[in-house]
Write a protein that holds these residues in place. Structure first.
Motif, PDB file in Angstrom:
ATOM      1  N   LEU A  26       0.749  -1.641   0.080  1.00  0.00           N
ATOM      2  CA  LEU A  26       0.101   0.282   0.011  1.00  0.00           C
ATOM      3  C   LEU A  26       0.856   1.626   0.257  1.00  0.00           C
ATOM      4  O   LEU A  26       1.731   1.746   0.902  1.00  0.00           O
ATOM      5  CB  LEU A  26      -0.932  -0.200   1.502  1.00  0.00           C
ATOM      6  N   TYR A  27       1.070   2.419  -0.344  1.00  0.00           N
ATOM      7  CA  TYR A  27       1.862   2.992  -0.480  1.00  0.00           C
ATOM      8  C   TYR A  27       0.722   4.768  -0.801  1.00  0.00           C
ATOM      9  O   TYR A  27      -0.399   4.914  -0.535  1.00  0.00           O
ATOM     10  CB  TYR A  27       2.147   3.947  -3.133  1.00  0.00           C
ATOM     11  N   ALA A  28       0.816   5.447   0.285  1.00  0.00           N
ATOM     12  CA  ALA A  28       0.585   6.488   0.803  1.00  0.00           C
ATOM     13  C   ALA A  28       1.679   7.294   0.798  1.00  0.00           C
ATOM     14  O   ALA A  28       2.921   7.837   1.572  1.00  0.00           O
ATOM     15  CB  ALA A  28      -0.423   6.389   1.915  1.00  0.00           C
ATOM     16  N   GLY A  35       2.373  20.684   5.332  1.00  0.00           N
ATOM     17  CA  GLY A  35       2.379  19.912   3.878  1.00  0.00           C
ATOM     18  C   GLY A  35       3.002  18.568   4.436  1.00  0.00           C
ATOM     19  O   GLY A  35       2.943  18.045   5.661  1.00  0.00           O
ATOM     20  N   SER A  36       3.873  17.867   3.505  1.00  0.00           N
ATOM     21  CA  SER A  36       4.335  16.675   3.628  1.00  0.00           C
ATOM     22  C   SER A  36       5.851  16.810   5.159  1.00  0.00           C
ATOM     23  O   SER A  36       6.150  17.206   5.626  1.00  0.00           O
ATOM     24  CB  SER A  36       5.279  15.959   2.827  1.00  0.00           C
ATOM     25  N   GLY A  57       7.037  12.019   3.037  1.00  0.00           N
ATOM     26  CA  GLY A  57       6.389  12.095   3.490  1.00  0.00           C
ATOM     27  C   GLY A  57       5.387  11.268   2.490  1.00  0.00           C
ATOM     28  O   GLY A  57       4.874  10.303   3.543  1.00  0.00           O
ATOM     29  N   GLU A  58       6.812   9.969   2.245  1.00  0.00           N
ATOM     30  CA  GLU A  58       5.898   8.398   1.445  1.00  0.00           C
ATOM     31  C   GLU A  58       6.207   7.819   2.067  1.00  0.00           C
ATOM     32  O   GLU A  58       7.834   7.293   2.981  1.00  0.00           O
ATOM     33  CB  GLU A  58       6.584   9.120   0.163  1.00  0.00           C
ATOM     34  N   VAL A  91      -5.914   5.935  -7.302  1.00  0.00           N
ATOM     35  CA  VAL A  91      -5.764   7.413  -6.698  1.00  0.00           C
ATOM     36  C   VAL A  91      -4.675   7.251  -5.530  1.00  0.00           C
ATOM     37  O   VAL A  91      -4.497   6.626  -4.708  1.00  0.00           O
ATOM     38  CB  VAL A  91      -7.297   7.546  -6.200  1.00  0.00           C
ATOM     39  N   GLU A  92      -4.067   8.475  -5.213  1.00  0.00           N
ATOM     40  CA  GLU A  92      -3.452   8.622  -4.611  1.00  0.00           C
ATOM     41  C   GLU A  92      -3.662   8.516  -2.896  1.00  0.00           C
ATOM     42  O   GLU A  92      -4.435   9.361  -2.589  1.00  0.00           O
ATOM     43  CB  GLU A  92      -2.408   9.895  -4.763  1.00  0.00           C
ATOM     44  N   ASN A  93      -2.996   7.857  -2.066  1.00  0.00           N
ATOM     45  CA  ASN A  93      -3.733   8.090  -0.678  1.00  0.00           C
ATOM     46  C   ASN A  93      -3.075   9.353   0.018  1.00  0.00           C
ATOM     47  O   ASN A  93      -1.868   8.791   0.486  1.00  0.00           O
ATOM     48  CB  ASN A  93      -3.135   6.424   0.244  1.00  0.00           C
ATOM     49  N   LYS A  94      -3.670   9.859   0.944  1.00  0.00           N
ATOM     50  CA  LYS A  94      -3.325  11.224   1.585  1.00  0.00           C
ATOM     51  C   LYS A  94      -3.412  10.858   2.056  1.00  0.00           C
ATOM     52  O   LYS A  94      -4.811  10.675   3.207  1.00  0.00           O
ATOM     53  CB  LYS A  94      -3.769  11.967   1.253  1.00  0.00           C
TER      54      LYS A  94
END
Length: 272
Positions: A26-28, A35-36, A57-58, A91-94
């Motif tokens: 899982l990428y987030a 910010g990050s 922040g990844e 979809v990018e996970n934030k």
């Protein structure tokens, strides 16, 4: 039982491998309001595996739907993030972390007559006695170094040489401030060292406060303009924040800064 043991171990290992195969990366990205966020601790509560976010922040971690990720960072609320099947899509996970709110005890604040003008307020601020004594003790402007020093020596005291440091050193009057002359060089040096330490603390106090509380606290939470930072500390100094900080009463200092920031911003806004 002994013959069945290898089969049992093999069965358990097979189950674990099978369970891991059902999970995928899982990428987030982890952010706060600015910010990050790097170095956030991320752990999958179901597998007990953990990782940290990089400088952007990844992070990535093995997970599957219905797993729970726990994200934690000092000064922020812990976030338990429930994974759903759509989190593995394009979809990018934030994930956002929120600042932890610190509740402080009530502090009684004394009234003051400060106007917000640094020049006018300094006249109302109590003088630092130690600093004034030091300034006068180190004033060499009235010393005539060309004039010879002659001590009147009584006949009875001829056998004892005069203390020439007290006769010639213009800073000797500083020793024993508040009660006579210092009886020896040790007491003199200790007093001078203590005063230098106090002056050094006052000069470095704004930088220490900014380093410990962080720029986010002053310029984002309290909304103090950066160019007004030193003026704001001087505004709060009548409430003895330096003394409270030196005595370790950090929470009281934070409470005073938070309460006084509202009045300070109101004053400078009216001045503008």
């Amino acid at each position: 039982m002994i013959k069945q043991l290898p089969f049992t171990l093999l069965f358990i290992i097979t189950l674990k491998i099978s369970a891991q195969e059902n999970r995928k990366f899982l990428y987030a990205t982890v952010n706060d309001e600015l910010g990050s966020m790097p170095n956030v601790h991320v752990i999958n509560l179901n597998t007990k595996q953990g990782t940290f976010t990089n400088d952007n922040g990844e992070f990535r971690i093995l997970a599957k739907p219905n797993d729970t990720l726990r994200l934690s960072f000092v000064g922020y609320e812990t976030n338990n993030f429930k994974i759903k099947i759509n989190h593995f899509g394009i979809v990018e996970n934030k994930i956002e972390l929120k600042k932890e709110v610190i509740e402080l005890d009530e502090v009684q604040i004394k009234k003051h007559n400060l106007t917000g003008s640094l020049y006018a307020d300094l006249k109302q601020t109590p003088k630092d006695i130690a600093k004034e004594k030091t300034k006068s003790a180190l004033d060499f402007s009235k010393i005539n170094f060309k004039e010879s020093v002659v001590s009147d020596i009584d006949i009875v005291a001829r056998g004892k040489a005069p203390n020439m440091r007290k006769e010639t050193d213009p800073t000797a009057k500083f020793a024993g401030v508040g009660g006579g002359v210092s009886s020896g060089p040790d007491k003199y040096s200790q007093e001078l060292k203590r005063t230098r330490k106090e002056i050094n603390f006052k000069e470095n106090f704004p930088e220490k406060l900014l380093s410990e509380f962080g720029s986010h606290f002053f310029f984002v939470e309290l909304k103090i303009p950066k160019e007004k930072y030193l003026h704001f500390l001087e505004y709060c100094n009548s409430l003895e924040i330096e003394k409270l900080y030196k005595n370790g009463n950090i929470l009281k200092v934070i409470n005073i800064l938070q309460q006084e920031s509202y009045n300070y911003l109101k004053i400078i806004k009216e001045k503008e």
